[in-house]
Design a protein around this motif. Sequence first.
Motif, PDB file in Angstrom:
ATOM      1  N   CYS A   1       0.811  -1.206   0.000  1.00  0.00           N
ATOM      2  CA  CYS A   1       0.000   0.000   0.000  1.00  0.00           C
ATOM      3  C   CYS A   1       0.855   1.272   0.000  1.00  0.00           C
ATOM      4  O   CYS A   1       1.976   1.281   0.498  1.00  0.00           O
ATOM      5  CB  CYS A   1      -0.904   0.044   1.233  1.00  0.00           C
ATOM      6  SG  CYS A   1      -2.055  -1.325   1.406  1.00  0.00           S
TER       7      CYS A   1
ATOM      8  N   LEU B   1      -4.023   3.735  -1.026  1.00  0.00           N
ATOM      9  CA  LEU B   1      -4.283   2.819  -2.124  1.00  0.00           C
ATOM     10  C   LEU B   1      -3.496   1.546  -1.884  1.00  0.00           C
ATOM     11  O   LEU B   1      -2.333   1.604  -1.481  1.00  0.00           O
ATOM     12  CB  LEU B   1      -3.817   3.425  -3.450  1.00  0.00           C
ATOM     13  CG  LEU B   1      -4.746   4.319  -4.252  1.00  0.00           C
ATOM     14  CD1 LEU B   1      -4.019   4.842  -5.479  1.00  0.00           C
ATOM     15  CD2 LEU B   1      -6.011   3.581  -4.644  1.00  0.00           C
TER      16      LEU B   1
ATOM     17  N   PRO C   1      -2.489  -2.215  -3.830  1.00  0.00           N
ATOM     18  CA  PRO C   1      -2.547  -2.968  -5.082  1.00  0.00           C
ATOM     19  C   PRO C   1      -3.547  -4.110  -4.999  1.00  0.00           C
ATOM     20  O   PRO C   1      -3.675  -4.766  -3.971  1.00  0.00           O
ATOM     21  CB  PRO C   1      -1.117  -3.511  -5.233  1.00  0.00           C
ATOM     22  CG  PRO C   1      -0.278  -2.661  -4.384  1.00  0.00           C
ATOM     23  CD  PRO C   1      -1.146  -2.224  -3.240  1.00  0.00           C
ATOM     24  N   GLY C   2      -4.247  -4.325  -6.074  1.00  0.00           N
ATOM     25  CA  GLY C   2      -5.205  -5.414  -6.103  1.00  0.00           C
ATOM     26  C   GLY C   2      -6.548  -5.068  -5.514  1.00  0.00           C
ATOM     27  O   GLY C   2      -7.477  -5.866  -5.586  1.00  0.00           O
ATOM     28  N   ASN C   3      -6.664  -3.863  -4.956  1.00  0.00           N
ATOM     29  CA  ASN C   3      -7.939  -3.414  -4.395  1.00  0.00           C
ATOM     30  C   ASN C   3      -8.369  -2.173  -5.146  1.00  0.00           C
ATOM     31  O   ASN C   3      -7.696  -1.147  -5.100  1.00  0.00           O
ATOM     32  CB  ASN C   3      -7.783  -3.112  -2.903  1.00  0.00           C
ATOM     33  CG  ASN C   3      -9.121  -2.860  -2.233  1.00  0.00           C
ATOM     34  OD1 ASN C   3     -10.079  -2.450  -2.891  1.00  0.00           O
ATOM     35  ND2 ASN C   3      -9.195  -3.074  -0.933  1.00  0.00           N
ATOM     36  N   ASN C   4      -9.479  -2.249  -5.855  1.00  0.00           N
ATOM     37  CA  ASN C   4      -9.920  -1.120  -6.663  1.00  0.00           C
ATOM     38  C   ASN C   4     -10.500   0.026  -5.846  1.00  0.00           C
ATOM     39  O   ASN C   4     -10.709   1.117  -6.375  1.00  0.00           O
ATOM     40  CB  ASN C   4     -10.955  -1.585  -7.686  1.00  0.00           C
ATOM     41  CG  ASN C   4     -10.338  -2.480  -8.738  1.00  0.00           C
ATOM     42  OD1 ASN C   4      -9.180  -2.304  -9.088  1.00  0.00           O
ATOM     43  ND2 ASN C   4     -11.101  -3.437  -9.233  1.00  0.00           N
ATOM     44  N   SER C   5     -10.779  -0.219  -4.580  1.00  0.00           N
ATOM     45  CA  SER C   5     -11.406   0.820  -3.766  1.00  0.00           C
ATOM     46  C   SER C   5     -10.374   1.510  -2.896  1.00  0.00           C
ATOM     47  O   SER C   5      -9.774   0.876  -2.028  1.00  0.00           O
ATOM     48  CB  SER C   5     -12.490   0.205  -2.880  1.00  0.00           C
ATOM     49  OG  SER C   5     -13.509  -0.368  -3.658  1.00  0.00           O
ATOM     50  N   PRO C   6     -10.168   2.801  -3.091  1.00  0.00           N
ATOM     51  CA  PRO C   6      -9.263   3.542  -2.216  1.00  0.00           C
ATOM     52  C   PRO C   6      -9.841   3.634  -0.801  1.00  0.00           C
ATOM     53  O   PRO C   6     -11.038   3.420  -0.599  1.00  0.00           O
ATOM     54  CB  PRO C   6      -9.193   4.931  -2.851  1.00  0.00           C
ATOM     55  CG  PRO C   6      -9.779   4.797  -4.199  1.00  0.00           C
ATOM     56  CD  PRO C   6     -10.742   3.669  -4.131  1.00  0.00           C
TER      57      PRO C   6
ATOM     58  N   SER D   1      -4.763   8.783  -6.242  1.00  0.00           N
ATOM     59  CA  SER D   1      -4.561   8.032  -7.476  1.00  0.00           C
ATOM     60  C   SER D   1      -3.074   7.754  -7.644  1.00  0.00           C
ATOM     61  O   SER D   1      -2.229   8.379  -6.987  1.00  0.00           O
ATOM     62  CB  SER D   1      -5.104   8.788  -8.680  1.00  0.00           C
ATOM     63  OG  SER D   1      -4.436  10.030  -8.838  1.00  0.00           O
TER      64      SER D   1
END
Length: 125
Positions: free
Chosen positions: A33, A51, A53-58, A71
């Motif tokens: 992260c 953020l 990786p592998g998780n589309n939700s911030p 972003s």
Amino acid sequence: QVQLVESGGGSVQAGGSLKLACVASGYEYSTWCMGWFRQAPGKEREGAAALCPGNNSPYYDDSVKGRFTISHDNTKNTLYLQMNSLDPEDTAMYYCAAAGGSVLSPLAPKYYIYWGQGTQVTVSS
């Protein structure tokens, strides 16, 4: 050697916007992260956005939800924080950070081991 360099801070009036950038060298956002943290005078450092990786939700702290957007640009290895509708309560030193292992709570500073030098954000009323 990991280096995180923030930029984009400054002084703005309430309701204004700023965009922070954090250029990472020696570190790629592919496994762990990354996040933006802030610390106001006399207060503890707190997570604003993260953020993973592998998780589309911030992840966002409730205080910035709907106003801040985190972003990452893989081509530039740069983490951004777009801050809109700024409030004097957002005044703080803002830090970019990167984790070096598993993160149970992405907004908790204790999981992050690499830190930038910080960029000051000052919002006047």
